[in-house]
Design a protein around this motif. Structure first.
Motif, mmCIF file in Angstrom:
data_model
loop_
_atom_site.group_PDB
_atom_site.id
_atom_site.type_symbol
_atom_site.label_atom_id
_atom_site.label_comp_id
_atom_site.label_asym_id
_atom_site.label_seq_id
_atom_site.Cartn_x
_atom_site.Cartn_y
_atom_site.Cartn_z
ATOM 1 N N LEU A 88 54.178 58.960 51.332
ATOM 2 C CA LEU A 88 55.191 59.993 51.162
ATOM 3 C C LEU A 88 56.491 59.688 51.905
ATOM 4 O O LEU A 88 57.480 60.402 51.760
ATOM 5 N N GLY A 89 56.485 58.629 52.722
ATOM 6 C CA GLY A 89 57.694 58.231 53.439
ATOM 7 C C GLY A 89 58.008 59.092 54.645
ATOM 8 O O GLY A 89 59.165 59.142 55.089
ATOM 9 N N ILE A 90 57.006 59.763 55.202
ATOM 10 C CA ILE A 90 57.202 60.615 56.375
ATOM 11 C C ILE A 90 57.177 59.747 57.633
ATOM 12 O O ILE A 90 56.356 58.833 57.754
ATOM 13 N N SER A 91 58.054 60.037 58.567
ATOM 14 C CA SER A 91 58.139 59.268 59.816
ATOM 15 C C SER A 91 56.797 59.278 60.555
ATOM 16 O O SER A 91 56.192 60.334 60.747
ATOM 17 N N LEU A 92 56.342 58.097 60.960
ATOM 18 C CA LEU A 92 55.019 57.950 61.573
ATOM 19 C C LEU A 92 55.129 57.095 62.828
ATOM 20 O O LEU A 92 55.727 56.020 62.801
ATOM 21 N N GLN A 93 54.565 57.585 63.939
ATOM 22 C CA GLN A 93 54.573 56.848 65.196
ATOM 23 C C GLN A 93 53.163 56.797 65.773
ATOM 24 O O GLN A 93 52.410 57.771 65.662
ATOM 25 N N PHE A 94 52.814 55.681 66.404
ATOM 26 C CA PHE A 94 51.523 55.551 67.088
ATOM 27 C C PHE A 94 51.778 55.670 68.592
ATOM 28 O O PHE A 94 52.621 54.957 69.148
ATOM 29 N N CYS A 95 51.047 56.590 69.246
ATOM 30 C CA CYS A 95 51.339 56.951 70.638
ATOM 31 C C CYS A 95 50.073 56.930 71.489
ATOM 32 O O CYS A 95 48.955 56.964 70.980
ATOM 33 N N HIS A 96 50.281 56.915 72.808
ATOM 34 C CA HIS A 96 49.170 57.048 73.743
ATOM 35 C C HIS A 96 48.694 58.497 73.776
ATOM 36 O O HIS A 96 49.429 59.430 73.437
ATOM 37 N N ARG A 97 47.459 58.691 74.219
ATOM 38 C CA ARG A 97 46.839 60.016 74.200
ATOM 39 C C ARG A 97 47.649 61.047 74.976
ATOM 40 O O ARG A 97 47.777 62.197 74.546
ATOM 41 N N LYS A 98 48.230 60.664 76.105
ATOM 42 C CA LYS A 98 48.936 61.650 76.925
ATOM 43 C C LYS A 98 50.136 62.253 76.176
ATOM 44 O O LYS A 98 50.507 63.400 76.422
ATOM 45 N N VAL A 99 50.733 61.474 75.260
ATOM 46 C CA VAL A 99 51.860 61.988 74.480
ATOM 47 C C VAL A 99 51.379 63.086 73.534
ATOM 48 O O VAL A 99 51.990 64.157 73.431
ATOM 49 N N LEU A 100 50.249 62.840 72.854
ATOM 50 C CA LEU A 100 49.699 63.834 71.938
ATOM 51 C C LEU A 100 49.177 65.045 72.698
ATOM 52 O O LEU A 100 49.415 66.193 72.295
ATOM 53 N N ASP A 101 48.491 64.793 73.803
ATOM 54 C CA ASP A 101 47.930 65.900 74.591
ATOM 55 C C ASP A 101 49.028 66.862 75.058
ATOM 56 O O ASP A 101 48.824 68.080 75.097
ATOM 57 N N ALA A 102 50.177 66.319 75.404
ATOM 58 C CA ALA A 102 51.278 67.147 75.899
ATOM 59 C C ALA A 102 51.818 68.087 74.830
ATOM 60 O O ALA A 102 52.390 69.135 75.152
ATOM 61 N N LYS A 103 51.631 67.745 73.560
ATOM 62 C CA LYS A 103 52.164 68.565 72.469
ATOM 63 C C LYS A 103 51.265 69.751 72.122
ATOM 64 O O LYS A 103 51.718 70.720 71.509
ATOM 65 N N VAL A 104 49.978 69.674 72.500
ATOM 66 C CA VAL A 104 49.020 70.678 72.006
ATOM 67 C C VAL A 104 48.436 71.563 73.114
ATOM 68 O O VAL A 104 47.568 72.387 72.846
ATOM 69 N N GLU A 105 48.899 71.392 74.334
ATOM 70 C CA GLU A 105 48.536 72.284 75.443
ATOM 71 C C GLU A 105 47.022 72.475 75.589
ATOM 72 O O GLU A 105 46.505 73.581 75.624
ATOM 73 N N GLY A 106 46.311 71.363 75.644
ATOM 74 C CA GLY A 106 44.884 71.411 75.932
ATOM 75 C C GLY A 106 43.970 71.554 74.734
ATOM 76 O O GLY A 106 42.749 71.510 74.875
ATOM 77 N N GLU A 107 44.517 71.745 73.543
ATOM 78 C CA GLU A 107 43.687 71.863 72.344
ATOM 79 C C GLU A 107 43.244 70.476 71.861
ATOM 80 O O GLU A 107 43.843 69.462 72.206
ATOM 81 N N GLN A 108 42.204 70.424 71.036
ATOM 82 C CA GLN A 108 41.704 69.170 70.480
ATOM 83 C C GLN A 108 42.513 68.794 69.240
ATOM 84 O O GLN A 108 42.490 69.513 68.251
ATOM 85 N N HIS A 109 43.224 67.677 69.293
ATOM 86 C CA HIS A 109 44.124 67.315 68.195
ATOM 87 C C HIS A 109 43.534 66.320 67.207
ATOM 88 O O HIS A 109 44.131 66.045 66.166
ATOM 89 N N GLN A 110 42.365 65.734 67.520
ATOM 90 C CA GLN A 110 41.679 64.778 66.636
ATOM 91 C C GLN A 110 42.523 63.536 66.345
ATOM 92 O O GLN A 110 42.354 62.884 65.320
ATOM 93 N N GLY A 111 43.448 63.229 67.255
ATOM 94 C CA GLY A 111 44.209 61.987 67.129
ATOM 95 C C GLY A 111 45.428 62.061 66.242
ATOM 96 O O GLY A 111 46.042 61.031 65.955
ATOM 97 N N ILE A 112 45.831 63.264 65.821
ATOM 98 C CA ILE A 112 47.024 63.365 64.983
ATOM 99 C C ILE A 112 47.751 64.676 65.247
ATOM 100 O O ILE A 112 47.144 65.748 65.303
ATOM 101 N N VAL A 113 49.065 64.575 65.452
ATOM 102 C CA VAL A 113 49.936 65.729 65.741
ATOM 103 C C VAL A 113 51.207 65.557 64.911
ATOM 104 O O VAL A 113 51.674 64.434 64.723
#
Length: 246
Positions: A48-73
């Motif tokens: 679909l051409g949507i911007s995609l970045q691969f990040c370390h866990r701490k970056v994803l964890d910071a976006k979801v405030e302790g919730e389980q993100h299953q590796g994608i945010v």
């Protein structure tokens, strides 16, 4: 309304990608995550051409405030808010409307679970008051496992007035309350129906309760006095499904 929101979870984001991909601004994926469902989702996001970045866990964890993100945010534009006008359209579309009304549920996990059960049961819309109720946050969408993107969630300004309007259009309003003697299993739940569930602990508000055509309860045989609202919602909805299929 916020200009953007963070969404997460494989089911929730799969639903957005399938139904509203234009909402997605960028997607962050956990580096090194090996999951077939995640790989399939990543491939569709790339297509679909949507911007995609691969990040370390701490970056994803910071976006979801302790919730389980299953590796994608994902950072996304907010979904369109549905109002009383959308409810009117749903009532025009369905001759036998099947509605779930949540009177002041504040826990996002409970709201997400109720949406998931409502979607599975074939409910046409979920209705809640705008004030003092949970809204469609990333947590709600993740717990709902895609149901938040498929079932209309309508927030109304005045719930008592909405109930009155539903009744004027032939919808039977049944509320759940512990003080009644009538079991939900002894109540007619076919036909145009709005099932009202009360808030965690407090139950329905007085005006909501007074507006109901009938009050029912789940029989409790053990030592606990009540069930979690999302569990009770699932049981009541599926009793309605059983009756409506007969």
């Amino acid at each position: 309304m916020a200009q953007q929101e963070w969404l997460y979870g494989i089911h929730a984001l799969s639903a957005v990608v399938a139904k509203e991909p234009e909402r997605l601004i960028e997607v962050l994926v956990l580096k090194g995550r090996d999951d077939d469902r995640l790989h399939a989702l990543i491939n569709e996001i790339r297509r679909l051409g949507i911007s995609l970045q691969f990040c370390h866990r701490k970056v994803l964890d910071a976006k979801v405030e302790g919730e389980q993100h299953q590796g994608i945010v994902a950072r996304a534009k907010p979904a369109k808010a549905l109002t009383e006008n959308d409810l009117d359209e749903i009532l025009r579309t369905h001759k036998q409307p099947f509605l779930l009304i949540l009177d002041g549920i504040t826990d996002p996990h409970n709201l997400g679970a109720c949406l998931r059960s409502a979607d599975a049961a074939g409910v046409h819309a979920v209705i809640a008051p705008k004030d003092k109720s949970a809204s469609l946050t990333g947590t709600v969408r993740k717990v709902a496992c895609g149901a938040a993107e498929s079932i209309p969630f309508i927030q109304v300004t005045n719930l008592a007035r909405t109930l009155q309007d539903l009744q004027s259009k032939g919808v039977w309003v049944i509320g759940t309350a512990g003080e009644t003697d009538k079991s939900v299993f002894d109540c007619k739940l076919s036909g145009p129906l709005a099932l009202v569930m009360g808030a965690e602990g407090k139950g329905m508000r007085r005006l909501t309760k007074e507006r109901c055509d009938e009050l029912v309860k789940l029989p409790m045989a053990g030592s606990v006095s009540s069930l979690n609202v999302s569990v009770a919602t699932g049981i009541c909805l599926y009793e309605a499904v059983r009756q409506r299929q007969q």
